[in-house]
Design a protein around this motif. Structure first.
Motif, PDB file in Angstrom:
ATOM      1  N   GLY A  12      10.779  58.151  35.950  1.00  0.00           N
ATOM      2  CA  GLY A  12      11.256  59.114  34.966  1.00  0.00           C
ATOM      3  C   GLY A  12      12.733  58.927  34.670  1.00  0.00           C
ATOM      4  N   PHE A  13      13.502  58.697  35.728  1.00  0.00           N
ATOM      5  CA  PHE A  13      14.956  58.516  35.589  1.00  0.00           C
ATOM      6  C   PHE A  13      15.262  57.284  34.730  1.00  0.00           C
ATOM      7  CE2 PHE A  13      19.089  57.246  37.857  1.00  0.00           C
ATOM      8  CZ  PHE A  13      19.854  58.080  37.075  1.00  0.00           C
ATOM      9  N   VAL A  14      14.640  56.161  35.071  1.00  0.00           N
ATOM     10  CA  VAL A  14      14.913  54.912  34.348  1.00  0.00           C
ATOM     11  C   VAL A  14      14.457  55.027  32.892  1.00  0.00           C
ATOM     12  CG1 VAL A  14      14.319  52.465  34.201  1.00  0.00           C
ATOM     13  CG2 VAL A  14      14.863  53.481  36.418  1.00  0.00           C
ATOM     14  N   THR A  15      13.284  55.640  32.682  1.00  0.00           N
ATOM     15  CA  THR A  15      12.789  55.822  31.315  1.00  0.00           C
ATOM     16  C   THR A  15      13.777  56.641  30.491  1.00  0.00           C
ATOM     17  OG1 THR A  15      10.539  55.760  32.150  1.00  0.00           O
ATOM     18  CG2 THR A  15      10.851  56.645  29.931  1.00  0.00           C
ATOM     19  N   ALA A  16      14.277  57.725  31.098  1.00  0.00           N
ATOM     20  CA  ALA A  16      15.239  58.574  30.387  1.00  0.00           C
ATOM     21  C   ALA A  16      16.514  57.791  30.071  1.00  0.00           C
ATOM     22  CB  ALA A  16      15.566  59.806  31.223  1.00  0.00           C
ATOM     23  N   LEU A  17      16.980  56.990  31.022  1.00  0.00           N
ATOM     24  CA  LEU A  17      18.199  56.197  30.790  1.00  0.00           C
ATOM     25  C   LEU A  17      18.011  55.238  29.612  1.00  0.00           C
ATOM     26  CD1 LEU A  17      19.402  55.230  34.401  1.00  0.00           C
ATOM     27  CD2 LEU A  17      20.500  56.807  32.807  1.00  0.00           C
ATOM     28  N   ILE A  18      16.857  54.563  29.591  1.00  0.00           N
ATOM     29  CA  ILE A  18      16.611  53.583  28.525  1.00  0.00           C
ATOM     30  C   ILE A  18      16.515  54.278  27.165  1.00  0.00           C
ATOM     31  CG2 ILE A  18      14.947  51.909  27.620  1.00  0.00           C
ATOM     32  CD1 ILE A  18      14.295  51.240  30.589  1.00  0.00           C
ATOM     33  N   LEU A  19      15.725  55.366  27.110  1.00  0.00           N
ATOM     34  CA  LEU A  19      15.562  56.065  25.830  1.00  0.00           C
ATOM     35  C   LEU A  19      16.889  56.631  25.342  1.00  0.00           C
ATOM     36  CD1 LEU A  19      12.190  57.948  26.461  1.00  0.00           C
ATOM     37  CD2 LEU A  19      12.584  56.044  24.886  1.00  0.00           C
ATOM     38  N   ALA A  20      17.687  57.177  26.270  1.00  0.00           N
ATOM     39  CA  ALA A  20      18.982  57.749  25.889  1.00  0.00           C
ATOM     40  C   ALA A  20      19.924  56.649  25.429  1.00  0.00           C
ATOM     41  CB  ALA A  20      19.597  58.519  27.061  1.00  0.00           C
ATOM     42  N   PHE A  21      19.840  55.485  26.086  1.00  0.00           N
ATOM     43  CA  PHE A  21      20.690  54.362  25.703  1.00  0.00           C
ATOM     44  C   PHE A  21      20.362  53.916  24.280  1.00  0.00           C
ATOM     45  CE2 PHE A  21      22.228  49.984  25.696  1.00  0.00           C
ATOM     46  CZ  PHE A  21      23.475  50.145  26.282  1.00  0.00           C
ATOM     47  N   CYS A  22      19.083  54.026  23.911  1.00  0.00           N
ATOM     48  CA  CYS A  22      18.662  53.691  22.549  1.00  0.00           C
ATOM     49  C   CYS A  22      18.873  54.860  21.593  1.00  0.00           C
ATOM     50  CB  CYS A  22      17.194  53.264  22.542  1.00  0.00           C
ATOM     51  SG  CYS A  22      16.878  51.811  23.546  1.00  0.00           S
ATOM     52  N   ARG A  23      19.645  55.879  22.028  1.00  0.00           N
ATOM     53  CA  ARG A  23      20.023  57.022  21.200  1.00  0.00           C
ATOM     54  C   ARG A  23      18.836  57.840  20.691  1.00  0.00           C
ATOM     55  NH1 ARG A  23      25.336  55.754  20.445  1.00  0.00           N
ATOM     56  NH2 ARG A  23      25.769  53.550  20.211  1.00  0.00           N
ATOM     57  N   VAL A  60      24.386  62.832  28.010  1.00  0.00           N
ATOM     58  CA  VAL A  60      25.496  62.120  28.650  1.00  0.00           C
ATOM     59  C   VAL A  60      25.555  60.639  28.257  1.00  0.00           C
ATOM     60  CG1 VAL A  60      26.213  61.259  30.900  1.00  0.00           C
ATOM     61  CG2 VAL A  60      25.743  63.683  30.605  1.00  0.00           C
ATOM     62  N   ILE A  61      24.387  60.000  28.129  1.00  0.00           N
ATOM     63  CA  ILE A  61      24.380  58.537  28.005  1.00  0.00           C
ATOM     64  C   ILE A  61      24.937  58.001  26.674  1.00  0.00           C
ATOM     65  CG2 ILE A  61      22.867  56.500  27.979  1.00  0.00           C
ATOM     66  CD1 ILE A  61      23.462  57.583  30.769  1.00  0.00           C
ATOM     67  N   PRO A  62      24.555  58.566  25.509  1.00  0.00           N
ATOM     68  CA  PRO A  62      25.103  57.972  24.278  1.00  0.00           C
ATOM     69  C   PRO A  62      26.628  57.921  24.238  1.00  0.00           C
ATOM     70  CG  PRO A  62      23.234  59.355  23.761  1.00  0.00           C
ATOM     71  CD  PRO A  62      23.535  59.594  25.222  1.00  0.00           C
ATOM     72  N   PRO A  63      27.370  59.017  24.569  1.00  0.00           N
ATOM     73  CA  PRO A  63      28.831  58.882  24.591  1.00  0.00           C
ATOM     74  C   PRO A  63      29.314  57.911  25.675  1.00  0.00           C
ATOM     75  CG  PRO A  63      28.183  61.180  24.931  1.00  0.00           C
ATOM     76  CD  PRO A  63      26.931  60.400  24.790  1.00  0.00           C
ATOM     77  N   ALA A  64      28.574  57.831  26.799  1.00  0.00           N
ATOM     78  CA  ALA A  64      28.973  56.909  27.857  1.00  0.00           C
ATOM     79  C   ALA A  64      28.815  55.464  27.399  1.00  0.00           C
ATOM     80  CB  ALA A  64      28.141  57.161  29.116  1.00  0.00           C
ATOM     81  N   ARG A  65      27.841  55.251  26.550  1.00  0.00           N
ATOM     82  CA  ARG A  65      27.622  53.914  26.018  1.00  0.00           C
ATOM     83  C   ARG A  65      28.788  53.495  25.112  1.00  0.00           C
ATOM     84  NH1 ARG A  65      22.492  52.003  22.191  1.00  0.00           N
ATOM     85  NH2 ARG A  65      23.581  50.201  21.381  1.00  0.00           N
TER      86      ARG A  65
END
Lengths: 100, 237
Positions: free
Chosen positions: A68-79, B175-180
């Motif tokens: 769940g953590f990794v999935t959330a990180l990836i999706l959030a990274f893709c905005r 948190v992640i988009p601004p961190a990116r």
């Protein structure tokens, strides 16, 4: 057990006091650059500290939580939006727990 | 008047994901509250008047252990002290001459999530934006508690387990988009997670309660970031 309503009242009063005092007492713009910078970083530090490592123990086992953590990180990274990230993380946990 | 209305609608819209996340967490809270000896009405009233996840979970533990009122007040103070930092930050986002009733209204809904969307809202924060977000979010929080307390364990355990990461997923999405985009924010996020992990597992440090841990990490990391990476822009984005 003591009267539950007294507990609820104490909880509500303490919590509201914490929330309302800064908003009603600080009426001027804070000029200090350091304090402004501090307040800018507060949400990032707080939300990060609340998320990790607590997320790892939020589910049945650490494998599904990590998924769940990794999935959330990836999706959030893709905005992706808040809801997409949250549902994606839940779905990852659900799928991993089905498999394991 | 028109802008108040559009702020309110915008707040309601931004509150929808919070509402869903809250529903999941408060559903679990409702189940646990009834197991701790509260009635359905008491559990629902607790959620409506407190609107704080960690504080309420700690609170029902103290109630079922018949703890003292001082212990209850102390625990709520420590666990919820982070709202003081958030309210201070938001005091800089609203109009300096905002009416006291609006200030008191915003304060009621100062949760981690509503703070997060309010702090990232561009420009001056309208109280009506907050009211829209609060209305939708608190509905999810209170209604979820009621359903959880009332219907208990109709949901399979596996689904409840999956819902457990909903709010964390939301925090990550904030948190992640601004961190990116910003290396200073990125360092702040990573440092806060590392320090939080140390405080969770290291001997002695792990005895610090979770509410206090969040305060320590926030003050140390945000403080260090403010000194190391002061911001030039005058606006709190």
């Amino acid at each position: 057990m003591r009267n539950v309503y007294i507990y609820i009242l104490v909880m509500a009063l303490v919590t509201y006091a914490i929330r309302v005092l800064p908003l009603t007492l600080i009426r001027k713009e804070i000029k200090s650059r350091t304090i402004k910078s501090f307040l800018y970083y507060v949400p990032y530090a707080t939300l990060s500290a609340m998320t990790f490592p607590a997320i790892l123990t939020a589910t049945e086992n650490i494998y599904s939580a990590a998924a769940g953590f990794v999935t959330a990180l990836i999706l959030a990274f893709c905005r992706r939006g808040l809801l997409t990230v949250a549902i994606g993380a839940c779905a990852a946990v659900y799928i991993v727990e089905l498999i394991l | 008047m028109g802008s108040s209305r559009s702020s309110f609608m915008r707040g309601m819209k931004d509150g929808i994901p919070i509402c869903l996340g809250y529903f999941a967490v408060s559903f679990a809270f409702g189940i646990q509250a009834v197991q701790s000896g509260l009635s359905v009405f008491q559990a629902t009233l607790l959620s409506l008047t407190n609107v704080t996840s960690a504080g309420q979970f700690a609170g029902i533990g103290i109630i079922s252990a018949s703890g003292s009122l001082m212990e209850m007040a102390g625990a709520q103070f420590v666990i919820n002290l982070r709202y003081m930092l958030m309210s201070t930050a938001i005091s800089q986002k609203i109009r300096p001459n905002e009416k006291i009733l609006h200030r008191m209204g915003i304060a009621y809904g100062m949760t981690d999530e509503i703070f997060a969307i309010s702090a990232s809202h561009p420009g001056i924060l309208s109280p009506f934006y907050s009211y829209g977000a609060i209305l939708v979010s608190v509905f999810g929080w209170t209604f979820g508690t009621f359903i959880g307390a009332y219907s208990g364990e109709i949901l399979p355990q596996r689904l409840i387990s999956a819902l457990g990461v909903a709010l964390y997923g939301m925090f990550i999405a904030i948190v992640i988009p601004p961190a990116r985009d910003n290396v200073k924010v990125r360092i702040t996020v990573i440092a806060a997670m590392l320090m939080s992990m140390i405080f969770t597992y290291a001997p002695l440090l792990k005895n610090i309660s979770s509410g206090f841990r969040i305060i320590i990490v926030t003050v140390v990391i945000a403080g260090a970031a403010a000194v190391l990476f002061p911001r030039d822009e005058e606006a709190i984005a």
